[in-house]
Design an enzyme around this catalytic site. Structure first.
Site, short mmCIF file in Angstrom:
data_model
loop_
_atom_site.label_atom_id
_atom_site.label_comp_id
_atom_site.label_asym_id
_atom_site.label_seq_id
_atom_site.Cartn_x
_atom_site.Cartn_y
_atom_site.Cartn_z
NE ARG A 91 81.80 15.14 -15.53
CZ ARG A 91 81.93 14.04 -16.27
NH1 ARG A 91 81.28 13.94 -17.41
NH2 ARG A 91 82.70 13.04 -15.88
CE1 TYR A 92 80.32 19.19 -12.00
CE2 TYR A 92 82.07 17.56 -12.08
CZ TYR A 92 80.74 17.87 -11.94
OH TYR A 92 79.83 16.87 -11.73
NE ARG A 95 84.42 19.13 -8.95
CZ ARG A 95 83.54 20.12 -8.99
NH1 ARG A 95 83.96 21.39 -9.06
NH2 ARG A 95 82.25 19.88 -9.00
CB CYS A 104 88.87 -2.33 -11.31
SG CYS A 104 88.33 -0.88 -12.22
CB CYS A 108 81.21 -2.75 -9.75
SG CYS A 108 82.62 -2.42 -8.64
CB CYS A 111 81.27 -0.39 -13.58
SG CYS A 111 82.52 0.86 -13.96
NE ARG A 113 84.83 7.11 -15.77
CZ ARG A 113 85.13 7.70 -14.62
NH1 ARG A 113 85.73 7.02 -13.66
NH2 ARG A 113 84.86 8.98 -14.42
CG ASP A 274 75.88 6.90 -13.24
OD1 ASP A 274 75.28 7.99 -13.17
OD2 ASP A 274 76.91 6.64 -12.59
CG ASP A 311 77.73 11.87 -12.54
OD1 ASP A 311 78.14 12.97 -12.97
OD2 ASP A 311 78.34 11.17 -11.71
CE LYS A 318 79.60 12.78 -8.70
NZ LYS A 318 80.58 13.16 -9.73
#
Ligand code: SF4
Length: 357
Positions: A91-92, A95, A104, A108, A111, A113, A274, A311, A318
Protein backbone atom coordinates in the site's frame (compact mmCIF):
# COMPACT_ATOMS: atom_id res chain seq x y z
CA UNK A 1 -8.56 -27.92 38.97
CA UNK A 2 -7.90 -28.53 35.25
CA UNK A 3 -7.57 -25.38 33.21
CA UNK A 4 -10.41 -24.43 30.85
CA UNK A 5 -9.98 -25.18 27.16
CA UNK A 6 -10.14 -22.60 24.41
CA UNK A 7 -13.81 -21.92 23.68
CA UNK A 8 -14.60 -22.11 19.99
CA UNK A 9 -18.39 -22.19 19.74
CA UNK A 10 -21.51 -20.58 21.14
CA UNK A 11 -22.25 -23.85 22.99
CA UNK A 12 -18.80 -23.67 24.65
CA UNK A 13 -19.56 -20.13 25.82
CA UNK A 14 -22.95 -21.19 27.21
CA UNK A 15 -21.30 -24.14 28.99
CA UNK A 16 -18.77 -21.75 30.53
CA UNK A 17 -21.58 -19.53 31.82
CA UNK A 18 -20.41 -16.61 29.68
CA UNK A 19 -23.71 -16.26 27.80
CA UNK A 20 -27.23 -17.35 28.80
CA UNK A 21 -28.58 -20.60 27.35
CA UNK A 22 -31.52 -18.78 25.77
CA UNK A 23 -29.07 -16.84 23.57
CA UNK A 24 -27.60 -20.03 22.09
CA UNK A 25 -29.57 -20.20 18.84
CA UNK A 26 -28.92 -16.57 17.94
CA UNK A 27 -25.24 -16.74 18.86
CA UNK A 28 -24.84 -19.90 16.79
CA UNK A 29 -25.95 -17.81 13.80
CA UNK A 30 -23.27 -15.22 14.63
CA UNK A 31 -20.63 -17.92 15.11
CA UNK A 32 -21.54 -19.47 11.76
CA UNK A 33 -20.75 -16.11 10.15
CA UNK A 34 -17.68 -14.98 12.14
CA UNK A 35 -15.09 -17.16 13.86
CA UNK A 36 -15.12 -17.59 17.64
CA UNK A 37 -12.13 -18.34 19.85
CA UNK A 38 -11.58 -17.38 23.46
CA UNK A 39 -8.41 -18.66 25.12
CA UNK A 40 -8.31 -19.62 28.83
CA UNK A 41 -6.05 -16.64 29.58
CA UNK A 42 -8.62 -14.16 28.31
CA UNK A 43 -11.66 -16.22 29.40
CA UNK A 44 -10.46 -16.07 33.00
CA UNK A 45 -10.49 -12.27 32.87
CA UNK A 46 -14.21 -12.09 32.14
CA UNK A 47 -16.63 -11.28 34.93
CA UNK A 48 -19.65 -13.32 33.78
CA UNK A 49 -21.91 -11.39 36.17
CA UNK A 50 -21.10 -8.11 34.41
CA UNK A 51 -23.30 -7.71 31.33
CA UNK A 52 -20.96 -4.96 30.13
CA UNK A 53 -17.66 -6.70 30.82
CA UNK A 54 -15.04 -5.05 28.54
CA UNK A 55 -13.17 -8.30 27.87
CA UNK A 56 -16.35 -10.22 27.00
CA UNK A 57 -17.37 -7.38 24.70
CA UNK A 58 -14.23 -7.96 22.64
CA UNK A 59 -14.42 -11.75 22.28
CA UNK A 60 -17.91 -13.06 23.07
CA UNK A 61 -20.19 -12.88 20.01
CA UNK A 62 -23.13 -10.49 20.09
CA UNK A 63 -26.34 -10.69 18.04
CA UNK A 64 -25.65 -7.09 16.93
CA UNK A 65 -22.93 -8.53 14.66
CA UNK A 66 -25.66 -9.63 12.27
CA UNK A 67 -26.73 -5.98 11.77
CA UNK A 68 -24.71 -4.77 8.81
CA UNK A 69 -24.65 -1.09 7.92
CA UNK A 70 -24.55 0.32 4.39
CA UNK A 71 -21.19 2.01 4.98
CA UNK A 72 -19.53 -1.23 6.14
CA UNK A 73 -17.39 -3.32 3.83
CA UNK A 74 -16.00 -6.86 3.76
CA UNK A 75 -12.54 -5.40 3.06
CA UNK A 76 -12.75 -2.05 4.85
CA UNK A 77 -9.12 -1.01 4.46
CA UNK A 78 -8.68 -2.33 0.91
CA UNK A 79 -6.15 -5.13 1.46
CA UNK A 80 -7.20 -7.04 -1.64
CA UNK A 81 -7.09 -4.00 -3.90
CA UNK A 82 -3.42 -3.51 -2.93
CA UNK A 83 -2.29 -7.14 -3.17
CA UNK A 84 0.05 -7.74 -6.12
CA UNK A 85 0.72 -11.40 -5.20
CA UNK A 86 -0.86 -13.77 -2.71
CA UNK A 87 0.10 -12.91 0.89
CA UNK A 88 1.48 -9.42 0.10
CA UNK A 89 -0.25 -6.07 0.56
CA UNK A 90 1.79 -3.21 -0.93
CA UNK A 91 0.00 0.00 0.00
CA UNK A 92 2.86 2.37 0.87
CA UNK A 93 6.08 2.68 -1.14
CA UNK A 94 8.58 1.60 1.53
CA UNK A 95 6.77 -1.28 3.25
CA UNK A 96 4.62 -4.33 2.67
CA UNK A 97 2.39 -6.57 4.74
CA UNK A 98 3.26 -10.26 4.58
CA UNK A 99 0.29 -12.37 5.67
CA UNK A 100 1.49 -15.86 6.53
CA UNK A 101 -1.72 -17.31 7.96
CA UNK A 102 -5.32 -16.27 8.48
CA UNK A 103 -5.82 -17.80 11.89
CA UNK A 104 -5.54 -16.23 15.36
CA UNK A 105 -5.43 -17.33 18.98
CA UNK A 106 -8.59 -15.31 19.63
CA UNK A 107 -11.14 -13.76 17.28
CA UNK A 108 -11.91 -10.14 18.08
CA UNK A 109 -15.51 -9.17 17.43
CA UNK A 110 -14.44 -5.87 15.81
CA UNK A 111 -11.69 -7.30 13.57
CA UNK A 112 -11.26 -5.43 10.29
CA UNK A 113 -10.21 -8.71 8.64
CA UNK A 114 -13.10 -10.72 10.09
CA UNK A 115 -14.19 -11.82 6.62
CA UNK A 116 -10.70 -13.25 5.98
CA UNK A 117 -9.64 -14.83 9.28
CA UNK A 118 -10.81 -17.99 11.00
CA UNK A 119 -11.07 -21.70 10.31
CA UNK A 120 -12.29 -22.45 6.79
CA UNK A 121 -11.52 -18.94 5.54
CA UNK A 122 -8.40 -18.24 3.53
CA UNK A 123 -5.66 -20.90 3.59
CA UNK A 124 -2.24 -20.22 5.07
CA UNK A 125 0.45 -19.38 2.54
CA UNK A 126 1.61 -22.57 0.84
CA UNK A 127 5.33 -23.16 0.23
CA UNK A 128 5.20 -21.96 -3.41
CA UNK A 129 3.03 -18.94 -2.46
CA UNK A 130 5.49 -17.95 0.28
CA UNK A 131 8.37 -18.30 -2.18
CA UNK A 132 6.52 -16.01 -4.62
CA UNK A 133 5.80 -13.47 -1.86
CA UNK A 134 9.48 -13.47 -0.81
CA UNK A 135 10.42 -13.12 -4.48
CA UNK A 136 8.23 -10.01 -4.71
CA UNK A 137 10.00 -8.53 -1.67
CA UNK A 138 13.42 -9.32 -3.17
CA UNK A 139 12.46 -7.75 -6.51
CA UNK A 140 11.22 -4.47 -5.00
CA UNK A 141 14.24 -2.64 -3.68
CA UNK A 142 12.10 0.16 -2.26
CA UNK A 143 10.79 -2.20 0.45
CA UNK A 144 12.52 -1.14 3.68
CA UNK A 145 10.12 -2.74 6.14
CA UNK A 146 8.16 -6.01 6.14
CA UNK A 147 5.17 -6.24 8.47
CA UNK A 148 4.11 -9.75 9.43
CA UNK A 149 0.41 -9.81 10.11
CA UNK A 150 -2.55 -11.91 9.16
CA UNK A 151 -4.06 -13.52 11.15
CA UNK A 152 -1.61 -13.65 14.00
CA UNK A 153 1.91 -14.67 12.98
CA UNK A 154 2.95 -15.64 16.51
CA UNK A 155 0.69 -18.69 16.62
CA UNK A 156 3.07 -20.23 14.09
CA UNK A 157 5.81 -22.55 15.32
CA UNK A 158 9.26 -21.28 16.18
CA UNK A 159 10.59 -23.40 13.31
CA UNK A 160 8.30 -21.78 10.72
CA UNK A 161 8.89 -18.26 12.05
CA UNK A 162 12.63 -18.97 11.99
CA UNK A 163 12.42 -19.98 8.33
CA UNK A 164 10.57 -16.81 7.37
CA UNK A 165 12.88 -14.54 9.38
CA UNK A 166 15.91 -16.35 7.91
CA UNK A 167 14.62 -15.71 4.40
CA UNK A 168 14.02 -12.02 5.16
CA UNK A 169 17.52 -11.74 6.66
CA UNK A 170 18.91 -12.51 3.20
CA UNK A 171 17.20 -9.51 1.57
CA UNK A 172 19.68 -6.63 1.80
CA UNK A 173 17.24 -3.77 1.27
CA UNK A 174 14.86 -4.94 4.02
CA UNK A 175 16.06 -3.34 7.24
CA UNK A 176 13.08 -3.75 9.58
CA UNK A 177 10.70 -6.63 10.30
CA UNK A 178 7.62 -5.71 12.30
CA UNK A 179 5.31 -8.34 13.79
CA UNK A 180 1.75 -7.54 14.83
CA UNK A 181 0.29 -9.87 17.44
CA UNK A 182 -2.29 -10.53 20.15
CA UNK A 183 -0.53 -13.72 21.35
CA UNK A 184 1.44 -12.34 24.35
CA UNK A 185 -1.97 -11.48 25.86
CA UNK A 186 -4.19 -14.22 24.44
CA UNK A 187 -1.80 -17.14 24.95
CA UNK A 188 1.35 -15.91 26.71
CA UNK A 189 2.76 -19.43 27.11
CA UNK A 190 3.32 -19.49 23.33
CA UNK A 191 6.05 -16.84 23.70
CA UNK A 192 8.72 -19.43 24.37
CA UNK A 193 12.47 -18.79 24.41
CA UNK A 194 12.68 -20.74 21.13
CA UNK A 195 10.06 -18.50 19.48
CA UNK A 196 11.79 -15.35 20.75
CA UNK A 197 15.11 -16.56 19.29
CA UNK A 198 13.37 -17.28 15.99
CA UNK A 199 12.13 -13.69 15.71
CA UNK A 200 15.61 -12.25 15.41
CA UNK A 201 16.72 -11.84 11.80
CA UNK A 202 20.45 -11.33 11.42
CA UNK A 203 21.24 -7.73 10.49
CA UNK A 204 17.62 -6.56 10.77
CA UNK A 205 15.71 -4.71 13.46
CA UNK A 206 12.72 -6.73 14.69
CA UNK A 207 9.86 -4.86 16.33
CA UNK A 208 6.84 -6.51 17.95
CA UNK A 209 3.57 -4.56 18.07
CA UNK A 210 1.18 -5.79 20.76
CA UNK A 211 -2.56 -5.40 20.23
CA UNK A 212 -4.09 -4.47 23.62
CA UNK A 213 -7.35 -2.66 24.29
CA UNK A 214 -8.04 -2.81 28.01
CA UNK A 215 -5.68 -2.61 31.01
CA UNK A 216 -7.00 -5.91 32.41
CA UNK A 217 -5.44 -7.67 29.41
CA UNK A 218 -1.98 -6.88 30.79
CA UNK A 219 -1.88 -9.73 33.28
CA UNK A 220 1.30 -10.83 34.98
CA UNK A 221 1.59 -13.72 32.48
CA UNK A 222 1.24 -11.26 29.60
CA UNK A 223 3.83 -9.02 31.25
CA UNK A 224 6.24 -11.95 31.54
CA UNK A 225 5.76 -12.84 27.86
CA UNK A 226 6.43 -9.24 26.82
CA UNK A 227 9.46 -9.01 29.10
CA UNK A 228 10.87 -12.10 27.38
CA UNK A 229 10.71 -10.24 24.06
CA UNK A 230 12.04 -6.93 25.35
CA UNK A 231 14.83 -8.57 27.36
CA UNK A 232 15.91 -10.32 24.16
CA UNK A 233 16.46 -6.90 22.57
CA UNK A 234 13.18 -6.73 20.64
CA UNK A 235 11.57 -3.30 21.07
CA UNK A 236 7.81 -3.36 21.57
CA UNK A 237 5.10 -0.95 20.48
CA UNK A 238 1.36 -1.21 21.00
CA UNK A 239 -1.74 -0.72 18.94
CA UNK A 240 -5.20 -0.37 20.41
CA UNK A 241 -8.61 -0.01 18.84
CA UNK A 242 -10.95 2.58 20.28
CA UNK A 243 -14.04 0.54 21.19
CA UNK A 244 -17.36 1.65 22.57
CA UNK A 245 -17.94 0.10 25.98
CA UNK A 246 -14.38 -1.19 26.21
CA UNK A 247 -11.97 1.72 26.39
CA UNK A 248 -13.88 4.83 25.30
CA UNK A 249 -13.36 6.69 28.57
CA UNK A 250 -10.35 8.72 29.72
CA UNK A 251 -9.60 6.69 32.87
CA UNK A 252 -9.47 3.34 31.02
CA UNK A 253 -7.33 4.73 28.21
CA UNK A 254 -4.99 6.40 30.68
CA UNK A 255 -4.60 3.21 32.73
CA UNK A 256 -4.01 1.15 29.58
CA UNK A 257 -1.34 3.48 28.21
CA UNK A 258 0.45 3.76 31.56
CA UNK A 259 0.37 -0.03 31.97
CA UNK A 260 1.84 -0.52 28.49
CA UNK A 261 4.68 1.91 29.14
CA UNK A 262 5.27 0.19 32.49
CA UNK A 263 5.82 -3.03 30.50
CA UNK A 264 8.35 -1.18 28.29
CA UNK A 265 5.88 -1.01 25.40
CA UNK A 266 5.54 2.35 23.65
CA UNK A 267 1.94 3.17 22.66
CA UNK A 268 2.03 3.59 18.90
CA UNK A 269 -1.47 3.66 17.41
CA UNK A 270 -4.98 4.16 18.73
CA UNK A 271 -7.09 3.08 15.76
CA UNK A 272 -10.51 4.47 15.08
CA UNK A 273 -12.81 1.47 14.53
CA UNK A 274 -12.82 0.30 10.92
CA UNK A 275 -16.03 -0.12 8.94
CA UNK A 276 -16.00 -3.90 9.28
CA UNK A 277 -19.36 -5.65 8.88
CA UNK A 278 -21.48 -5.96 12.00
CA UNK A 279 -19.28 -3.79 14.21
CA UNK A 280 -21.25 -0.54 14.47
CA UNK A 281 -22.20 -1.30 18.10
CA UNK A 282 -18.49 -1.16 18.95
CA UNK A 283 -17.56 2.00 17.06
CA UNK A 284 -17.35 5.49 18.54
CA UNK A 285 -17.56 8.70 16.55
CA UNK A 286 -14.37 10.46 15.47
CA UNK A 287 -15.42 13.48 17.56
CA UNK A 288 -15.52 11.25 20.67
CA UNK A 289 -12.08 9.90 19.81
CA UNK A 290 -10.64 13.38 19.41
CA UNK A 291 -12.10 14.47 22.74
CA UNK A 292 -10.50 11.45 24.44
CA UNK A 293 -7.12 12.18 22.88
CA UNK A 294 -7.36 15.80 24.02
CA UNK A 295 -8.03 14.59 27.56
CA UNK A 296 -5.07 12.19 27.44
CA UNK A 297 -2.86 15.05 26.24
CA UNK A 298 -3.69 16.89 29.44
CA UNK A 299 -3.19 13.91 31.76
CA UNK A 300 -0.31 11.68 30.74
CA UNK A 301 3.34 11.79 29.72
CA UNK A 302 4.13 11.96 26.03
CA UNK A 303 5.50 8.43 26.38
CA UNK A 304 1.92 7.28 27.00
CA UNK A 305 0.35 9.01 24.00
CA UNK A 306 -0.46 7.01 20.88
CA UNK A 307 -1.28 8.54 17.51
CA UNK A 308 -5.04 8.44 16.87
CA UNK A 309 -5.36 7.15 13.32
CA UNK A 310 -7.93 6.13 10.76
CA UNK A 311 -7.39 3.64 7.98
CA UNK A 312 -9.17 5.51 5.24
CA UNK A 313 -11.87 3.23 3.82
CA UNK A 314 -11.00 1.84 0.41
CA UNK A 315 -7.29 1.22 0.94
CA UNK A 316 -5.94 4.78 0.94
CA UNK A 317 -3.74 4.19 4.00
CA UNK A 318 -3.67 5.55 7.52
CA UNK A 319 -3.88 9.21 8.46
CA UNK A 320 -3.67 10.87 11.87
CA UNK A 321 -7.09 12.19 12.90
CA UNK A 322 -6.30 13.53 16.36
CA UNK A 323 -7.32 17.00 17.50
CA UNK A 324 -5.34 20.00 16.33
CA UNK A 325 -3.60 22.25 18.86
CA UNK A 326 -2.63 24.94 16.37
CA UNK A 327 -4.46 27.42 14.16
CA UNK A 328 -3.22 30.24 11.98
CA UNK A 329 -4.13 33.75 13.21
CA UNK A 330 -3.52 37.20 11.73
CA UNK A 331 -0.58 39.01 13.36
CA UNK A 332 0.46 42.56 12.56
CA UNK A 333 -0.13 44.21 9.19
CA UNK A 334 -0.41 41.42 6.62
CA UNK A 335 1.41 38.92 8.88
CA UNK A 336 0.39 35.51 10.10
CA UNK A 337 1.11 33.93 13.45
CA UNK A 338 -0.21 30.86 15.16
CA UNK A 339 -2.34 30.22 18.19
CA UNK A 340 -1.23 27.11 20.08
CA UNK A 341 -3.27 25.34 22.74
CA UNK A 342 -1.44 24.06 25.82
CA UNK A 343 -2.20 20.89 27.76
CA UNK A 344 -4.56 22.76 30.13
CA UNK A 345 -6.57 24.30 27.30
CA UNK A 346 -4.84 27.71 27.51
CA UNK A 347 -4.13 29.48 24.20
CA UNK A 348 -0.87 31.24 23.30
CA UNK A 349 0.38 33.16 20.29
CA UNK A 350 3.51 32.07 18.46
CA UNK A 351 4.70 35.17 16.58
CA UNK A 352 5.36 35.42 12.87
CA UNK A 353 8.94 35.48 11.64
CA UNK A 354 10.35 39.02 11.80
CA UNK A 355 10.67 40.76 8.44
CA UNK A 356 14.21 40.27 7.06
CA UNK A 357 15.12 37.50 9.54
S1 SF4 B 1 -6.03 -11.00 16.57
FE1 SF4 B 1 -5.97 -9.38 15.00
S2 SF4 B 1 -6.37 -10.43 13.03
FE2 SF4 B 1 -7.00 -11.83 14.71
S3 SF4 B 1 -9.18 -11.43 15.02
FE3 SF4 B 1 -8.08 -10.09 16.48
S4 SF4 B 1 -7.83 -8.15 15.35
FE4 SF4 B 1 -8.36 -9.74 13.83
Amino acid sequence: MPRAMTRRSAADLVAAGLVPAEALTELERVAARYAVSLTPDLGELIDAADRHDPIARQFVPDPAELDHQAEESIDPIGDDANSPVEGIVHRYPDRVLLKLAYVCAVYCRFCFRREMVGPGRRPSLSGPALAAALGYIRDHKEIWEVILTGGDPLILSARRMGEVMGALALVDHVKVVRIHTRVPIAAPALITPALVRALKAFGKATYVVLHANHPRELTSAAGTACARLVDAGIPMLSQSVLLRGVNDDPATLETLMRALVGCRIKPYYLHHGDLAPGTSHLRTTIAQGQALIRTLHGRVSGLCQPAYVLDIPGGHGKSPIGPSYIRAVPAGPGGQGFEIEDFKGGRHIYPPRAAGA
